[in-house]
Design an enzyme around this catalytic site. Structure first.
Site, PDB file in Angstrom:
ATOM      1  CG  ASP A   7      52.960  46.822  24.236  1.00 33.57           C
ATOM      2  OD1 ASP A   7      52.148  47.754  24.074  1.00 33.57           O
ATOM      3  OD2 ASP A   7      53.000  46.132  25.281  1.00 33.57           O
ATOM      4  CG  ASN A  26      44.474  47.067  20.299  1.00 35.54           C
ATOM      5  OD1 ASN A  26      45.252  46.783  19.386  1.00 35.54           O
ATOM      6  ND2 ASN A  26      44.883  47.087  21.569  1.00 35.54           N
TER       7      ASN A  26
END
Ligand code: V0D
Length: 228
Positions: A12, A60
């Site tokens: 991330d 996502n």
């Protein structure tokens, strides 16, 4: 030395890393792709057997189409740049997650890489793509039911049908960029894993920092072993 056999990583912070230096998010993703190579090489050198990377989650898809399109080009960028080196190191590429929803072009590139590396006997580099931990469990249960004649199922049944069935237990989960969440990554598989949250963005998480995380894992195991 108690090295983890299976390490899973939530990579991330690429967008935030780019923003910090007034660069487009795509630049962060691209730099993050180079870093996948660096961490995979380090993991291989340390003797890790399986490295599972969360590259694209089922959530996502909520991102802007332009960003999704760019992300879907990254497997090819990575493979064109690094497949030769992975072959030299005997690293095998595999995926978990539902590839059927990915662009045809991306799936072709993935299948080519999986095929070219399928005889490699070294570290397995697993990309979690369009992966969700809950749907992994649901799919496992559904395939058990499909096998027919089911009255009740056991933990072992789920272990035998989940996407990671061929890999050792996940020993360590690392998340970069200081969010303290699992975000629907490997849910079932993280039951007994150690968690390490690292205070830097994925592109800044280099081999040295990875080795430090592995050392921290080893220390925890030693303390546990000594019952201290
Ligand atoms: C972006 C940080 C390598 C996280 C790393 C499709 C987000 C860079 C791959 C890759 C992504 C996937 C499969 C494969 C070879 C490479 C990748 C995606 C995103 C999403 F066989 N990096 N990478 N895939 N990012």
């Amino acid at each position: 030395m108690n090295i983890p056999q299976h390490v899973a990583i939530i990579m991330d912070g690429n967008g935030r890393w780019a923003k910090k230096q007034n660069k487009p998010r795509a630049y962060g993703h691209l730099t993050g792709t180079d870093n996948v190579r660096n961490i995979a090489i380090k993991a291989d050198e340390l003797g890790i057997k399986v490295l599972t990377l969360y590259a694209f989650s089922t959530e996502n898809w909520k991102r802007p189409k332009e960003e999704i399109d760019y992300l879907m080009s990254l497997p090819e960028v990575f493979i064109d740049k690094f497949l030769k080196e992975l072959m030299e190191r005997n690293i095998k590429i595999e995926t978990i997650g539902d590839l059927s929803a990915l662009p045809v072009k991306t799936v072709k590139v993935l299948n080519t890489a999986i095929n070219k590396t399928k005889k490699n006997k070294g570290m397995i580099l697993v990309f979690a793509l369009n992966y969700g931990g809950r749907s992994d469990i649901v799919n496992a249960v559904n395939s058990i039911i499909k096998n027919g004649n089911v009255n009740s199922i056991t933990e072992q049944d789920i272990n035998n049908h989940i996407s990671t069935k061929d890999y050792p237990e996940v020993d360590l989960m690392i998340r970069t960029s200081l969010d303290y969440r699992i975000s629907n990554f490997l849910l079932w598989q993280l039951s007994y894993a150690e968690f390490i949250f690292v205070d830097c963005y994925w592109p800044d998480f280099n081999g040295e920092r990875f080795a430090e995380a592995i050392a921290e894992y080893t220390n925890r195991q030693r303390r546990f072993g000594g019952l201290l």
